[in-house]
Scaffold this motif. Structure first.
Motif, PDB file in Angstrom:
ATOM      1  N   ARG A   1       0.847  -1.195   0.000  1.00  0.00           N
ATOM      2  CA  ARG A   1       0.000   0.000   0.000  1.00  0.00           C
ATOM      3  C   ARG A   1       0.880   1.242   0.000  1.00  0.00           C
ATOM      4  NH1 ARG A   1       0.142   2.780   4.593  1.00  0.00           N
ATOM      5  NH2 ARG A   1       1.053   1.794   6.450  1.00  0.00           N
ATOM      6  N   PRO A   2       0.413   2.337  -0.612  1.00  0.00           N
ATOM      7  CA  PRO A   2       1.186   3.584  -0.563  1.00  0.00           C
ATOM      8  C   PRO A   2       1.217   4.128   0.870  1.00  0.00           C
ATOM      9  CG  PRO A   2      -0.488   3.648  -2.295  1.00  0.00           C
ATOM     10  CD  PRO A   2      -0.809   2.469  -1.431  1.00  0.00           C
ATOM     11  N   TYR A   3       2.310   4.779   1.225  1.00  0.00           N
ATOM     12  CA  TYR A   3       2.379   5.440   2.530  1.00  0.00           C
ATOM     13  C   TYR A   3       3.401   6.578   2.453  1.00  0.00           C
ATOM     14  CZ  TYR A   3       6.751   2.873   3.553  1.00  0.00           C
ATOM     15  OH  TYR A   3       8.029   2.375   3.528  1.00  0.00           O
ATOM     16  N   PRO A   4       3.313   7.568   3.336  1.00  0.00           N
ATOM     17  CA  PRO A   4       4.230   8.707   3.281  1.00  0.00           C
ATOM     18  C   PRO A   4       5.633   8.335   3.752  1.00  0.00           C
ATOM     19  CG  PRO A   4       2.767   8.910   5.172  1.00  0.00           C
ATOM     20  CD  PRO A   4       2.278   7.727   4.391  1.00  0.00           C
TER      21      PRO A   4
ATOM     22  N   PHE B   1      14.660  17.146   5.850  1.00  0.00           N
ATOM     23  CA  PHE B   1      13.763  16.021   5.603  1.00  0.00           C
ATOM     24  C   PHE B   1      12.972  15.805   6.887  1.00  0.00           C
ATOM     25  CE2 PHE B   1      16.322  15.612   2.005  1.00  0.00           C
ATOM     26  CZ  PHE B   1      15.890  14.590   1.172  1.00  0.00           C
ATOM     27  N   LEU B   2      11.641  15.785   6.767  1.00  0.00           N
ATOM     28  CA  LEU B   2      10.764  15.766   7.937  1.00  0.00           C
ATOM     29  C   LEU B   2       9.894  14.523   7.954  1.00  0.00           C
ATOM     30  CD1 LEU B   2       9.523  19.463   7.634  1.00  0.00           C
ATOM     31  CD2 LEU B   2      11.395  18.639   9.064  1.00  0.00           C
ATOM     32  N   THR B   3       9.653  14.005   9.151  1.00  0.00           N
ATOM     33  CA  THR B   3       8.692  12.925   9.324  1.00  0.00           C
ATOM     34  C   THR B   3       7.276  13.480   9.193  1.00  0.00           C
ATOM     35  OG1 THR B   3       8.589  13.258  11.714  1.00  0.00           O
ATOM     36  CG2 THR B   3      10.252  11.707  10.880  1.00  0.00           C
ATOM     37  N   ARG B   4       6.307  12.594   9.203  1.00  0.00           N
ATOM     38  CA  ARG B   4       4.916  13.028   9.053  1.00  0.00           C
ATOM     39  C   ARG B   4       4.492  13.980  10.169  1.00  0.00           C
ATOM     40  NH1 ARG B   4       0.229   8.629   8.149  1.00  0.00           N
ATOM     41  NH2 ARG B   4       0.990   7.910  10.178  1.00  0.00           N
ATOM     42  N   ASP B   5       5.076  13.823  11.368  1.00  0.00           N
ATOM     43  CA  ASP B   5       4.732  14.720  12.470  1.00  0.00           C
ATOM     44  C   ASP B   5       5.719  15.877  12.616  1.00  0.00           C
ATOM     45  OD1 ASP B   5       6.865  13.270  13.364  1.00  0.00           O
ATOM     46  OD2 ASP B   5       5.916  12.534  15.197  1.00  0.00           O
ATOM     47  N   GLY B   6       6.529  16.115  11.568  1.00  0.00           N
ATOM     48  CA  GLY B   6       7.352  17.316  11.539  1.00  0.00           C
ATOM     49  C   GLY B   6       8.709  17.214  12.202  1.00  0.00           C
ATOM     50  N   ARG B   7       9.160  16.021  12.551  1.00  0.00           N
ATOM     51  CA  ARG B   7      10.480  15.881  13.181  1.00  0.00           C
ATOM     52  C   ARG B   7      11.572  15.808  12.127  1.00  0.00           C
ATOM     53  NH1 ARG B   7      10.287  10.576  16.353  1.00  0.00           N
ATOM     54  NH2 ARG B   7       8.766  10.077  14.703  1.00  0.00           N
ATOM     55  N   THR B   8      12.735  16.332  12.501  1.00  0.00           N
ATOM     56  CA  THR B   8      13.931  16.166  11.678  1.00  0.00           C
ATOM     57  C   THR B   8      15.028  15.576  12.546  1.00  0.00           C
ATOM     58  OG1 THR B   8      15.605  17.298  10.342  1.00  0.00           O
ATOM     59  CG2 THR B   8      14.655  18.547  12.151  1.00  0.00           C
ATOM     60  N   PHE B   9      15.891  14.784  11.942  1.00  0.00           N
ATOM     61  CA  PHE B   9      16.951  14.108  12.687  1.00  0.00           C
ATOM     62  C   PHE B   9      18.333  14.619  12.298  1.00  0.00           C
ATOM     63  CE2 PHE B   9      13.370  11.110  12.610  1.00  0.00           C
ATOM     64  CZ  PHE B   9      13.247  10.831  13.958  1.00  0.00           C
ATOM     65  N   ASP B  10      18.379  15.783  11.642  1.00  0.00           N
ATOM     66  CA  ASP B  10      19.670  16.359  11.304  1.00  0.00           C
ATOM     67  C   ASP B  10      20.452  16.646  12.571  1.00  0.00           C
ATOM     68  OD1 ASP B  10      20.145  17.056   8.311  1.00  0.00           O
ATOM     69  OD2 ASP B  10      18.024  17.477   8.639  1.00  0.00           O
ATOM     70  N   GLY B  11      21.699  16.248  12.580  1.00  0.00           N
ATOM     71  CA  GLY B  11      22.548  16.421  13.751  1.00  0.00           C
ATOM     72  C   GLY B  11      22.750  15.113  14.480  1.00  0.00           C
ATOM     73  N   PRO B  12      21.790  14.694  15.312  1.00  0.00           N
ATOM     74  CA  PRO B  12      21.985  13.457  16.084  1.00  0.00           C
ATOM     75  C   PRO B  12      21.760  12.190  15.283  1.00  0.00           C
ATOM     76  CG  PRO B  12      19.877  14.446  16.644  1.00  0.00           C
ATOM     77  CD  PRO B  12      20.592  15.424  15.755  1.00  0.00           C
ATOM     78  N   GLY B  13      21.021  12.256  14.169  1.00  0.00           N
ATOM     79  CA  GLY B  13      20.713  11.061  13.396  1.00  0.00           C
ATOM     80  C   GLY B  13      19.476  10.348  13.923  1.00  0.00           C
ATOM     81  N   ILE B  14      19.031   9.344  13.185  1.00  0.00           N
ATOM     82  CA  ILE B  14      17.858   8.556  13.577  1.00  0.00           C
ATOM     83  C   ILE B  14      18.295   7.510  14.593  1.00  0.00           C
ATOM     84  CG2 ILE B  14      16.040   7.004  12.787  1.00  0.00           C
ATOM     85  CD1 ILE B  14      16.251   8.312  10.041  1.00  0.00           C
ATOM     86  N   PRO B  15      17.672   7.486  15.769  1.00  0.00           N
ATOM     87  CA  PRO B  15      18.098   6.514  16.791  1.00  0.00           C
ATOM     88  C   PRO B  15      17.531   5.130  16.520  1.00  0.00           C
ATOM     89  CG  PRO B  15      16.288   7.825  17.620  1.00  0.00           C
ATOM     90  CD  PRO B  15      16.622   8.385  16.261  1.00  0.00           C
ATOM     91  N   PRO B  16      18.210   4.100  16.979  1.00  0.00           N
ATOM     92  CA  PRO B  16      17.655   2.752  16.867  1.00  0.00           C
ATOM     93  C   PRO B  16      16.601   2.527  17.938  1.00  0.00           C
ATOM     94  CG  PRO B  16      19.716   2.658  18.054  1.00  0.00           C
ATOM     95  CD  PRO B  16      19.530   4.097  17.637  1.00  0.00           C
TER      96      PRO B  16
END
Length: 473
Positions: free
Chosen positions: A330-333, A427-442
């Motif tokens: 299915r399509p998703y954002p 680059f933003l998630t659907r709820d407006g978060r960005t991970f520039d700097g610290p990166g995406i956490p596991p």
């Protein structure tokens, strides 16, 4: 637009810079006039001068030749990218441009005074607005004295870099500290030292500096290691110790397909670029499809899938979306992206462009997926990670934070000898978060390729993924 050729995400390599510095800079020539009003033949609808929304760029299209200009409020340097028309325009006027017979950019008219530019390997488009002619700054040679080059460097960051506030950097204070050190006797070695000192505190792996085609500075987040051939070799042995049988190689070894115990598939993505030497995006995509077809040929019997992007230096966001399209029905954002577009106001951005993952018309796997990440997961490796965050069922992220750089890299020519790379997008998630700097956490932190683990052929992240996917039952 990435415009980075085979540049790795941590900086601009000489191959990519050959596109920039390898073009003569100087007088831009006579200002081009916009086409006359009224209906235009498809071949002529794009002729004229255009300014990008964000990206600090003016471009001209003159008799099928596209030329870009690096523009700040006080300077204009021509020639950081040139391309010729390839083939005939489509019925909607969409025209392909590239170097030689390979096209990698499409410009599509959207009315008489607007157009959209899309690079094949980049998600989203750059919006263009017609100008009546070249700005005055672009019609005279750009000064090449040390102070002019310094000011151009500072202005490029001042007007495009989005993250000064987040990183606690007062860029005006940085200018005030270093500009007095520039004079007529300033050498290139002096400039290199000063530019490096100005960029280092940003700790940004999408910042880079090149001098006469040679990369001389590449940013990096503190506490993360750089990918090296030796690290890749040792990591490959640790992974191989858990695979059932040998890893099948694709894309010149940048893609690996394997099997883990218990019916778990394994996909290693070491890059989102350079699968085919000097190949077009379409050729890169075809090679990726070969690997994915091999992985998913018997996907009905897979209990789960591990995707390993721990040693991924980035490349094409579109190739990451191509993998995501094989993992959903299915399509998703995926994310939205926006670019800083007001030189005087760092809080203003272009309208966010939503990027969607759409199911591929090819074999797909919709079962459980574990994604392995690390500080050496960079750029397109991170946008791919972000593209899987809204996937259902949820993808489990295991390992370490990614590097923390997502933007396409702007390559900007400062003079005939200097070029700089920097980000200008979020680059933003659907709820407006960005991970520039610290990166995406596991979601599940584990050690990744530590000396102790490499010495004993141990791989905690991969072992954890197998356990969570039920492969050890």
């Amino acid at each position: 637009m990435r415009f980075r050729g085979t540049a790795r995400a941590a900086g601009v390599t000489a191959v990519a810079l050959a596109v920039t510095i390898g073009v003569t800079t100087g007088v831009a020539g006579t200002a081009l006039a916009a086409p006359a009003s009224g209906a235009q033949p498809a071949a002529n609808r794009l002729e004229g001068v255009w300014r990008s929304d964000g990206y600090g760029m003016v471009l001209t299209i003159d008799h099928g030749r596209l030329t870009t200009y690096s523009v700040t409020s006080g300077s204009c340097v021509p020639g950081f990218f040139t391309a010729g028309q390839v083939g005939s325009p489509g019925r909607d006027g969409a025209t392909r441009y590239g170097r030689g017979a390979t096209a990698d950019i499409t410009v599509t008219p959207q009315g008489r005074d607007r157009a959209a530019l899309k690079a094949d390997d980049s998600a989203g488009s750059t919006h263009l607005e017609r100008l009546p002619g070249l700005p005055a700054l672009c019609t005279t040679p750009a000064p090449g004295d040390p102070l002019s080059v310094f000011d151009r460097f500072w202005e490029t960051f001042e007007e495009n870099y989005p993250f000064f506030a987040a990183k606690g950097i007062d860029w005006h204070a940085v200018r005030d500290q270093y500009r007095p050190q520039i004079g007529p006797q300033t050498t290139d070695d002096d400039l290199q030292r000063i530019f490096t000192a100005m960029m280092e505190p940003l700790h940004d792996a999408h910042t880079s500096l090149a001098r006469d085609l040679h990369g001389v500075f590449f940013g990096l987040r503190p506490g993360t290691q750089e990918e090296t051939p030796e690290l890749a070799k040792r990591a490959g042995k640790a992974v191989a110790a858990q695979l059932v049988g040998p890893e099948r190689m694709f894309g010149g070894g940048k893609l690996g397909v394997g099997e883990l115990p218990g019916g778990i598939g394994y996909l290693r993505v070491g890059s989102f670029d350079d699968y085919v030497e000097d190949g077009s995006y379409q050729q890169q995509a075809a090679e990726l499809d070969r690997a994915l077809d091999a992985l998913l040929a018997g996907s009905a019997g897979l209990r789960g899938l591990v995707i390993d992007v721990r040693l991924n230096g980035g490349g094409s966001d579109e190739l990451g979306l191509r993998i995501a399209a094989r993992l959903t029905d299915r399509p998703y954002p995926a994310y939205t992206k926006r670019a800083r577009n007001d030189p005087a106001d760092p809080s203003r951005f272009t309208r966010p462009q939503p990027i969607t993952v759409r199911p591929a018309a090819a074999p797909r796997f919709t079962g459980p997926v574990a994604l392995l990440t690390a500080g050496t997961t960079v750029s397109a490796g991170e946008t791919f990670t972000m593209a899987l965050m809204e996937r259902s069922p949820r993808v489990t992220r295991i390992g370490e934070n990614t590097q923390g750089v997502f933007s396409d890299v702007m390559i900007r020519l400062l003079s005939a000898h200097w070029a700089v790379g920097l980000p200008n997008e979020e680059f933003l998630t659907r709820d407006g978060r960005t991970f520039d700097g610290p990166g995406i956490p596991p979601q599940v932190p584990t050690p990744v390729f530590t000396e102790k683990e490499l010495d004993t052929l141990k791989d905690s992240a991969l072992t954890t993924a197998r356990r969570l996917l039920g492969g050890d039952r």
